[in-house]
Structures are given as C-alpha cells and as structure tokens.
Motif scaffolding. Structure first.
Motif, PDB file in Angstrom:
ATOM      1  N   MET A  95       0.937  -1.160  -0.095  1.00 49.04           N
ATOM      2  CA  MET A  95       0.052  -0.040  -0.001  1.00 49.04           C
ATOM      3  C   MET A  95       0.846   1.368  -0.097  1.00 49.04           C
ATOM      4  N   GLN A  96       1.771   1.313   0.793  1.00 45.91           N
ATOM      5  CA  GLN A  96       2.777   2.469   0.971  1.00 45.91           C
ATOM      6  C   GLN A  96       3.520   2.680  -0.377  1.00 45.91           C
ATOM      7  N   ASP A  97       3.898   1.482  -0.762  1.00 42.91           N
ATOM      8  CA  ASP A  97       4.805   1.717  -2.059  1.00 42.91           C
ATOM      9  C   ASP A  97       3.934   2.198  -3.360  1.00 42.91           C
ATOM     10  N   GLU A  98       2.473   1.808  -3.353  1.00 50.70           N
ATOM     11  CA  GLU A  98       2.026   2.307  -4.337  1.00 50.70           C
ATOM     12  C   GLU A  98       1.329   3.818  -4.086  1.00 50.70           C
ATOM     13  N   ALA A  99       1.042   4.039  -2.949  1.00 47.05           N
ATOM     14  CA  ALA A  99       0.662   5.478  -2.410  1.00 47.05           C
ATOM     15  C   ALA A  99       1.945   6.322  -2.898  1.00 47.05           C
ATOM     16  N   TYR A 100       3.249   5.732  -2.586  1.00 54.75           N
ATOM     17  CA  TYR A 100       4.530   6.620  -2.752  1.00 54.75           C
ATOM     18  C   TYR A 100       4.564   6.818  -4.363  1.00 54.75           C
ATOM     19  N   LYS A 101       4.296   5.873  -5.187  1.00 55.45           N
ATOM     20  CA  LYS A 101       4.435   6.014  -6.499  1.00 55.45           C
ATOM     21  C   LYS A 101       3.195   7.163  -7.121  1.00 55.45           C
ATOM     22  N   SER A 153      -2.272   0.446   9.239  1.00 53.23           N
ATOM     23  CA  SER A 153      -1.698   0.102   8.064  1.00 53.23           C
ATOM     24  C   SER A 153      -0.497   0.899   7.705  1.00 53.23           C
ATOM     25  N   GLY A 154      -0.460   2.051   8.212  1.00 56.76           N
ATOM     26  CA  GLY A 154       0.730   3.006   8.170  1.00 56.76           C
ATOM     27  C   GLY A 154       0.241   4.176   7.029  1.00 56.76           C
ATOM     28  N   LYS A 155      -0.914   4.540   6.980  1.00 59.38           N
ATOM     29  CA  LYS A 155      -1.331   5.741   5.993  1.00 59.38           C
ATOM     30  C   LYS A 155      -0.735   7.029   6.111  1.00 59.38           C
ATOM     31  N   THR A 156      -0.310   7.167   7.459  1.00 55.48           N
ATOM     32  CA  THR A 156       0.288   8.694   7.840  1.00 55.48           C
ATOM     33  C   THR A 156       1.618   8.688   7.086  1.00 55.48           C
ATOM     34  N   LEU A 157       2.534   7.634   7.273  1.00 56.82           N
ATOM     35  CA  LEU A 157       3.695   7.601   6.336  1.00 56.82           C
ATOM     36  C   LEU A 157       3.602   7.472   5.164  1.00 56.82           C
TER      37      LEU A 157
END
Length: 420
Positions: free
Chosen positions: A1-7, A24-28
């Motif tokens: 999730m974080q990887d896709e959000a970063y992209k 699941s770490g949405k803030t970061l």
C-alpha cells in the motif's frame, strides 16, 4: 500500500485516493512522498492536512517532526484558544499545517494563515470526516484554497460519497483491504453466563495478564461503568471517550502507550486516528454496530506484520456478527484464574514544561540525580507546553515522590505526582 501510494503521490500528477485499514501506516504513506514535493526554502504555507480530531492532528505533526527535516509544521484544533494558536503561527511560520475543518476555516477567515500559497491538500480519515458531518465545512475550506493543485484522500473504508472538489476522473486509487490483515488475526468468541458481561471480562483480562488490551463499548456511560468496576477489581485502566476533557484524554492515551496501564476501555473514538503501538488484544464488550466499525477496531492490532487477538464477549442470545464469517473459535476459560496483573510502568506528572524551558534532558537528570533512579527505571518522557509526563518503573514511584518532594528543577519548584 505504501509503495503504491508513494508512486501515485511522488510521480503522479493528479489526485490520489488511498483506502486502507486502520493501523496499516497511512500517515507515512502520504508524508514520505509529500515532503519530497515541498520547497524547504520557501517561507510560505504549502500543505494543509485536514483531520477529524485533535488527537490525529497532534499525532501527525509529531510523525513529521520526528523525520528531522528542515520543514516547519504545527497543528490547529478546537478546545484551545485561537489567539494562542495565532501567536504560535506567527512564531513558527509553518509550511505544513494539520487541523480540524472548523479551526482551519477560522484561521483562513481571520488571515492568520495565507491560503494562496497552499499547493497540496490532504484529507486524512476522510470517511470519518464524512461520518461526523464535515462535508459542508470541507467544501467551504476548499473554496478558500484557490491554489491547490493536488488532493490526497486517505480512508480506512470505502466512502460512499467523493465530493466535487476531488478530481475523481484523474485520481489514482490505492486499495488495501481488511483481508490483507485478517490472516494475522486470531478471532475468539467467549460466552458470558449472564447478560452483564463484567465477570466474563474480568476473567478474560486475568488470563491475558500484562498484555495490552483494548476494550470497546458503544456508549460513554458504559465505558465509565466498566472502568470503575475493573479498577475496583484491581486492574490498572485507562478510560477514553469524547466526553472527557483534553487533558484527561491525553493522560489516558499516554499511560496506555507508555505501558503504565495495560487496559484501555473506550468507545469507538479510539478505534482510529490514534498512535497506539503494540496492542495485543481487541475485546468487543459491545458488538460493533457495523462492519466498518469492526474493521476500525481490529485495525488497532496486528499492525504491520505482527499478529493480534480479537475477542467477542457474547451474552445469552448474542452471536458473532455474520460479516466476521466462520473464521473464529470458542475461547475456553481456564478454571484457576490468576490475580489481575499490574503494568511494569507508572506515569508521573511533572508540573513544568516547554514554557518553563524544561527539556527531556532536564527531566532525566532531575529524576536520576534527585529521584535516585537509573536510566533503565525511566521510560518515555513527553514534555508538553506547561507540564511533562514521564514513565517510571512502578516499584520506584514512591521513592521518586519521596525524594523529589519540595525539590526544584532548574531552580523552579514544581508539583510531582502519580497519574491515576
């Protein structure tokens, strides 16, 4: 999730919608790529992050500050003086502001914050903001931000309504469902012989011992009743609901997060938007009212790659909700129950803070030199504006209170007491 959000945020050009369970770490997921888009040399406000409550505002600004970047940030929320915040705005000159909708509108209307330089807007816990009826305020707020180029929405559940100020057609969507964490949950049902589940809850908590447990109820008065009962039985409990004042809520959160209470009794207010690490057990004293409520609650455990336990306390006639499925087992209570376990740590209140030029180092030195503690006896130190919370080994608290009674920190006499 974080990887896709970063992209999507770092390399995309449109709006981004991230749907992912609590914990699941949405803030970061949004902060890490967002800071790369900002101009650290600019004095202007560049980002507005809209949140549903002060706890999430405080948590989010803390996460950004912990990244040790040359960015200035602050949070704005109701329940404290607007003038005090205005003075802090002039002092900090923030490039990033985290705030609740009404308070942000107030600052923009009064000219305390300049809206014309804001290029990015984040709506964190978007579904919660809609649930709380903030759609009109959010629309008003966005009407005051003419320079916003991109919007980033983060939600724990799929929102039925995406407002007009989000470019849905050009938005990147990132979805990370509850099923991704379900495999790390151990779900149990526990039958109570009586409609009142207090005895069953006490028995379960005795078995769980020093593990951290969150007990969820649907009503404020029920939270207070259960908390009082558990305290009378010898448990150390933090109580949390929307009717408490800010200081009481902060103290409850701090005691639980620093390990000086191992039981957190709350309404669904604590099911999201709070930074509470390493929760071992989620106990549904009252059944979740909806599937979304269940997802938010269990998101407090099994965070990242860890596992967690979920317990449904069932009175006669109650059943585990259908949306849980059949992936649960009956919890068999042992016959010989231990006594309630006390947490290793306790929280001490020190009546001086940042306004008195007190630092963490000052507190640590004072407790070691005057209070007779070793560094291993002291846990988390949280220096606030006018006071400080410190986690201290429970078996050393009386020693600390005795040895620091009437003593001064940096020449200032202060009040030191245990937080109950």
């Amino acid at each position: 999730m974080q990887d896709e959000a970063y992209k999507g945020i770092a390399y995309g050009h449109g709006d981004v919608i991230v749907v992912s369970p609590t914990g699941s770490g949405k803030t970061l997921a949004y902060l890490l790529p967002l800071v790369g888009l900002l101009d650290e040399r600019s004095e202007a406000l560049q980002v507005v992050v809209i949140v549903p409550n002060r706890e999430l505002a405080m948590q989010s600004v803390s996460v950004l500050n912990s990244m040790k970047l040359p960015l200035r940030a602050m949070c704005c929320y109701g329940g404290r003086s607007t003038m005090d915040e205005h003075r802090k705005i002039k002092q900090i000159r923030p490039q990033v502001v985290f705030g609740t909708p009404g308070r942000l509108i107030d600052h923009f209307d009064k000219g305390n914050l300049s809206s014309y330089t804001v290029r990015y807007a984040v709506i964190d816990e978007f579904d919660k903001l809609l649930e709380m009826g903030f759609l009109k305020e959010m629309a008003t707020l966005f009407s005051k931000l003419p320079g916003v180029r991109r919007r980033f929405l983060l939600s724990a559940t799929n929102a039925e309504q995406i407002p007009d100020f989000v470019n849905i057609n050009n938005a990147t969507r990132v979805n990370y469902s509850y099923e991704n964490i379900a495999s790390r949950l151990n779900v149990f049902s526990l039958r109570s012989e009586e409609k009142d589940k207090l005895v069953a809850l006490c028995d379960l908590l005795c078995v769980l011992g020093t593990q951290s447990s969150m007990v969820f109820l649907n009503y404020r008065d029920s939270v207070e009743r259960v908390t009082e009962y558990l305290k009378c039985r010898g448990f150390v409990v933090s109580m949390f609901h929307g009717g408490l004042d800010q200081k009481s809520r902060e103290a409850a959160l701090y005691r639980f997060s620093n390990g000086s209470s191992n039981i957190f009794v709350s309404t669904d207010l604590a099911s999201r938007g709070l930074d509470i690490p390493e929760v071992n057990n989620i106990i549904h004293y009252h059944l979740p009212l909806t599937n979304d409520s269940f997802i938010h609650r269990v998101g407090r455990t099994a965070r990242w790659q860890s596992t967690g336990n979920v317990y449904f306390l069932l009175s006669p006639g109650e059943e585990v909700p259908d949306y849980v499925g059949e992936n649960f087992s009956e919890f068999v209570m042992q016959k010989d129950l231990p006594e309630p376990s006390l947490p290793i740590m306790a929280t001490v209140y020190v009546g001086k803070g940042k306004k008195d030029n007190i630092s963490k180092g000052d507190i640590l030195g004072f407790l070691c030199k005057v209070g007779g503690l070793g560094k291993d006896d002291i846990g988390k130190i949280d220096v606030r504006e006018r006071y400080t919370y410190v986690a201290v080994k429970r078996d050393k608290v009386n020693q600390v209170l005795s040895m620091t009674d009437g003593r001064k920190i940096k020449g200032i006499k202060t009040k030191i007491e245990i937080v109950k």
